[in-house]
Every structure is written in structure tokens, then in C-alpha cells.
Design a protein around this motif. Structure first.
Motif, PDB file in Angstrom:
ATOM      1  N   SER A   1      23.844  48.294   8.866  1.00 32.94           N
ATOM      2  CA  SER A   1      23.687  49.491   8.043  1.00 32.94           C
ATOM      3  C   SER A   1      23.380  49.165   6.588  1.00 32.94           C
ATOM      4  CB  SER A   1      24.961  50.341   8.111  1.00 32.94           C
ATOM      5  OG  SER A   1      25.214  50.689   9.442  1.00 32.94           O
ATOM      6  N   VAL A   2      24.184  48.277   5.986  1.00 25.98           N
ATOM      7  CA  VAL A   2      24.031  48.030   4.561  1.00 25.98           C
ATOM      8  C   VAL A   2      22.893  47.043   4.268  1.00 25.98           C
ATOM      9  CG1 VAL A   2      25.184  47.217   2.468  1.00 25.98           C
ATOM     10  CG2 VAL A   2      26.451  48.561   4.157  1.00 25.98           C
ATOM     11  N   MET A   3      22.958  45.880   4.967  1.00 24.87           N
ATOM     12  CA  MET A   3      21.957  44.862   4.663  1.00 24.87           C
ATOM     13  C   MET A   3      20.661  45.065   5.442  1.00 24.87           C
ATOM     14  SD  MET A   3      24.699  41.756   4.598  1.00 24.87           S
ATOM     15  CE  MET A   3      23.646  40.388   4.169  1.00 24.87           C
ATOM     16  N   GLN A   4      20.673  46.047   6.337  1.00 17.93           N
ATOM     17  CA  GLN A   4      19.476  46.426   7.094  1.00 17.93           C
ATOM     18  C   GLN A   4      18.874  45.265   7.880  1.00 17.93           C
ATOM     19  OE1 GLN A   4      17.173  49.581   5.561  1.00 17.93           O
ATOM     20  NE2 GLN A   4      19.227  50.428   5.656  1.00 17.93           N
ATOM     21  N   ILE A   5      19.746  44.374   8.351  1.00 11.38           N
ATOM     22  CA  ILE A   5      19.253  43.270   9.165  1.00 11.38           C
ATOM     23  C   ILE A   5      19.067  43.772  10.597  1.00 11.38           C
ATOM     24  CG2 ILE A   5      19.894  41.054  10.210  1.00 11.38           C
ATOM     25  CD1 ILE A   5      21.294  40.446   7.499  1.00 11.38           C
ATOM     26  N   SER A   6      17.882  43.599  11.115  1.00 15.26           N
ATOM     27  CA  SER A   6      17.588  44.092  12.452  1.00 15.26           C
ATOM     28  C   SER A   6      17.125  42.936  13.326  1.00 15.26           C
ATOM     29  CB  SER A   6      16.500  45.167  12.361  1.00 15.26           C
ATOM     30  OG  SER A   6      16.131  45.556  13.648  1.00 15.26           O
ATOM     31  N   LEU A   7      17.649  42.860  14.547  1.00 16.68           N
ATOM     32  CA  LEU A   7      17.278  41.747  15.428  1.00 16.68           C
ATOM     33  C   LEU A   7      16.297  42.176  16.508  1.00 16.68           C
ATOM     34  CD1 LEU A   7      20.727  39.942  15.825  1.00 16.68           C
ATOM     35  CD2 LEU A   7      18.871  39.415  14.256  1.00 16.68           C
TER      36      LEU A   7
END
Lengths: 225, 258
Positions: free
Chosen positions: A78-84
Motif C-alpha cells: 500500500s505505502v511503498m507501492q511495491i507490486s510483484l
């Protein structure tokens, strides 16, 4: 009874368990890989690597899994918007695998280290004496024996991992079994006890063979001395 | 440190193969090696004897740096023994070691125990290594056990395999750290015979042992250690018939009275 059976028409219980199996499978592979590297760090002759291995184990072993998985969802996603993955649910699923793997790697490391302790010091000395350096000695002599001595504790880690995969609900993997259980209880409060028992039994069926298998394998593969 | 005369000359001339200069080591407060100076010539067989705790095993293990030393210098074939790294690994490959507790790789077959070093350290081809291993196993008389695991062999057989494993590296010098101390009495001779044969073939050997018979039969020089010091050194003949130091007389009196 009919009431109870109708649950399975409304809710796909096996599919939910399948999610847990997949989470556990991938997390187990990554945890084994990371845990092996950590164990190598901890037995290596290099102080900074030993320190890193010890620090990792102490941090992850002493942090609640719920917090790690919630951090994966709230912090990383959510915060760092890291998507795998481009797909939202797949991305959450993978982040949960990362969290489960990082957490259980600490326990895998300690299980392998207990296996290393079953290998007499003389084995390492003999390996050094014929001119093997640390990594080849670890790969050819120490780890093969350590793994065989660590089968039972590794089995325990796997059992814990399978059950802990339900915590992935805290990482918003809503499709796994404990998430489905919550939904079912919400809509069928008349069947709370049978629903509980169903999921409990499901996990018992998943886990018991692993215990039997690892006990058998640890006897079968024990290194004769 | 020793003020005794050091009468025994090395068996052959030239630079020593193994040389220790002013070597000291402590285990905590215990001074286990005190100013050790020792030269071992190429082809020489040196037997180290002495009471337990005299530092003889530590001395043996220090020569391939299984024990670190506090100060002093150890050289092997002219090269100073490095503290760590690739150079140490390389030097260790040239120094064969036989342990009291055999230490065969427990999860590997007898054959694999012997081929592992040549293949993984020397880069020898598998077939060639197998041939070498089988000939060495034959030499120590355990070639018919090649496919078994170490735990399936007797202690004497395991120790002979350990000798073959060390020989497979074509070492410049062989270290034996009490090779027969963990063996049942009836198996001691088979191991000593293999060692005597090796000595006759001209292998440079440093042997820590309690087997006085072996010292008489095979040694060029006997070194007597006590309290971390070399108390005296002499030919076996001279040492056993006419020991100089009180400690040596006392030690021999205790072990040879039966």
C-alpha cells in the motif's frame, strides 16, 4: 447433515485449501534456499557474515508473523507501492509468500544448524586437511550430512509453515482457508462448530503425512557412524 | 629452549621439507608449545612421543594449521604456512593427515572418500581418480571394500582407507596424529604395517604415537616432548637405550616396565 453438506455447494473449501498449499509450497522452497544460505553464513569463518546470519535469525524469529505479513500488505504494497505482479491478487499472494519465506527462513537456518551439530568436527577437519576450502567442504561434506541430520526439525518447520500460511489472511490473501472460514461463519452462524471442525480436520489431514514422512526419512537417511 | 645436545642428524641433506622456528602456542593460560624448533628432512621419518598433554598432537596439527600458532614460523618445502585463504588450502593439499578417529567422510563410499580429493582439489578426471584410488586401496589391502560405507568397516580398515585417502593427494609429507590410539589391539598391526611400508618407500612422515615398536622399526629420529617442549631427540636406538633427560627416563621407565 443436509445443512452441513450444503455448505460445500456454496463455498469452495478445497479451493481455499489449495491456496494454502500453494502458499506453503512456494514459501517452503524460498525459506529452504534462504535458510540454507543463512546457515552457511552462521558457520562461515567470516565474522561479518556470522553476525548478519545471527542478526537475521534473531530479528525474524522474534517478530510475530502477523506483523510481518501485515507489513507486507500495508507497508510494501500500500505505502511503498511495491507490486510483484500486474494482477492485484497475484501480487498480494506473492508478497505473502515473501513474508512467509523470510519468517520461516530463520527457523530453517536454526534447523540446519542443529543438523550441522550432528556432524562431528573431525569431518570438517578431514575436509580441510585434503585441501578443500570452506564452500566446497560445506557443499560436499558438511551440508549433505547436516541435512540428513536435520530432516526431523525441518519437517517441524514445514508443519508450522503450512499452519502459519493461514496468517496470509493478514496480508489480504482473502481466498485462503482461514479467510473462507471467517466468511462462512459470518453467513452460517448456525454451523459455527462444524465449520471450525472442517477446517481443523483439513489441516490435520495435510500435516499428519508430513510428520510421518519426515520421521520415516530421518531414520532411513540417518548417517551411520 | 632445550639445552640438551641434539645429536641426530637428518637422514638426508638439503633444505628441510618441514621446518618449525620458535613456534609458540597457548590454550588460555596453558603454554602448550614452547619455542619449538624442528627440521624434518625429505624422506625422514620422525616419531614424536611423550606423555599426554605434552603438546605432541598440537604440534602435529599445527603443521597443517588445524591449530593456529601464536608466534613463530612454520615452512613446508620452503613456503611459509599462510594464515588463511587459497594459499593455505593449496599447501594443505600437499600435507597428508591421518587422524586418531579416522574421520572418513561418513556419507560417502570408501572409493568416494579416496577419489574426492583428487577430483575436487586436484581437478583429476573421474576415471583416472578411480584407478588411482583402487591402486591405493589395494596397496593398503582394502580394495575389496571399495563400495561400502565407512561405518561398515572395522577400525583398522577405516584407518587404512584414511591413509589411502591422504596418499591420493600425492602429499609431500604425511602427518599421523596417534593413528592407532582408537583401535582395538588386534587391529593395530595392520595399520602399523601399512605405515612401515610407507616409510620404506621413502615418504616423509611425522608420526605422533605411543607405539614404541613402530618407533624402533621405522623411525629415523625420535622426538621426546614434555610440557610443550622438545626435551630430546635421538635415533631410536640411542633414545631407547640411553635416554638423556630425566623426563624421558621416567617416561620410558613407566611404559617399558611390562
Amino acid at each position: 447433515m443436509e445443512n452441513y453438506l450444503s455448505l460445500f455447494e456454496t463455498y469452495d473449501v478445497p479451493a481455499a485449501f489449495w491456496v494454502n498449499i500453494q502458499l506453503s509450497f512456494w514459501a517452503a522452497i524460498w525459506a529452504l534456499a534462504i535458510g540454507t544460505v543463512l546457515a552457511l553464513f552462521r558457520i562461515s569463518p567470516i565474522p561479518s557474515l556470522q553476525w548478519f546470519g545471527a542478526a537475521y535469525v534473531n530479528i525474524f524469529r522474534n517478530t510475530p508473523l502477523t506483523i510481518i505479513l501485515a507489513f507486507g500488505f500495508l507497508g510494501l504494497f500500500s505505502v511503498m507501492q511495491i507490486s510483484l505482479a500486474s494482477d492485484l491478487n497475484l501480487s498480494l499472494f506473492r508478497i505473502a509468500i515473501v513474508g512467509l519465506a523470510l519468517y520461516h527462513a530463520a527457523f530453517v537456518c536454526e534447523a540446519i544448524r542443529s543438523g550441522v551439530n550432528t556432524v562431528p568436527l573431525g569431518q570438517a577437519e578431514a575436509a580441510r586437511a585434503i585441501g578443500l576450502s570452506f564452500l566446497p567442504a560445506a557443499r560436499l561434506i558438511i551440508l549433505p550430512q547436516a541435512f540428513r541430520g536435520a530432516i526431523a526439525p525441518l519437517g517441524n518447520v514445514l508443519i508450522a509453515l503450512i499452519k502459519n500460511s493461514t496468517v496470509a489472511a493478514a496480508g489480504s490473501v482473502a481466498t485462503e482457508s482461514s479467510g473462507l472460514m471467517k466468511t462462512m461463519i459470518e453467513f452460517r452462524s448456525d454451523l459455527v462448530i462444524p465449520i471450525f471442525l472442517t477446517f481443523a480436520l483439513g489441516f490435520v489431514i495435510l500435516v499428519i503425512p508430513i510428520g510421518l514422512l519426515t520421521t520415516w526419512a530421518s531414520r532411513k537417511l540417518a548417517v551411520a557412524r | 629452549m632445550t639445552s640438551e645436545p641434539q645429536p641426530a642428524a637428518p637422514a638426508s641433506s638439503g633444505t628441510p621439507l618441514v621446518s618449525l622456528r620458535d613456534v609458540n602456542k597457548h590454550f588460555g593460560d596453558l603454554h602448550v608449545l614452547r619455542n619449538i624448533n624442528l627440521d624434518v628432512a625429505r624422506g625422514e621419518v620422525v616419531v614424536v612421543i611423550g606423555p599426554s598433554g605434552s603438546g605432541k598432537s598440537t604440534l602435529c596439527r599445527a603443521i597443517n594449521r588445524l591449530e593456529t600458532i601464536d608466534d613463530g614460523e612454520i615452512t613446508i618445502d620452503g613456503k611459509v604456512l599462510p594464515a588463511e585463504g587459497k594459499a593455505l588450502t593449496k599447501l594443505r593439499a600437499d600435507v597428508g593427515m591421518v587422524f586418531q578417529s579416522f574421520n572418513l567422510f561418513a556419507h560417502k563410499s570408501i572409493l568416494e572418500n579416496v577419489t574426492l580429493g583428487p577430483v575436487k582439489v586436484r581437478g583429476m578426471k573421474g576415471g583416472e581418480a578411480k584407478e588411482l584410488a583402487m591402486s591405493l586401496l589395494k596397496r593398503v589391502g582394502v580394495d575389496n571394500q571399495a563400495q561400502k560405507l565407512p561405518a561398515q568397516l572395522s577400525g583398522g580398515q577405516q584407518q587404512r582407507v584414511a591413509i589411502a585417502r591422504a596418499l591420493a593427494m600425492k602429499p609431500k609429507v604425511m602427518l599421523f596424529d596417534e593413528p592407532t590410539s582408537a583401535l582395538d589391539p588386534e587391529m593395530i598391526n595392520e595399520v602399523l604395517d601399512a605405515m612401515v611400508a610407507l616409510a620404506r618407500e621413502g615418504m616423509t612422515m611425522i608420526v605422533v604415537t605411543h607405539e614404541m615398536g613402530f618407533a624402533r622399526r621405522a623411525a629415523d629420529r625420535v622426538i621426546f616432548m614434555a610440557d610443550g617442549q622438545i626435551m630430546e631427540q635421538a635415533t631410536p636406538e640411542e633414545f631407547f637405550t640411553n635416554p638423556q633427560s630425566e623426563r624421558a627416563k621416567d617416561f620410558l621407565g613407566k611404559i617399558l616396565s611390562h
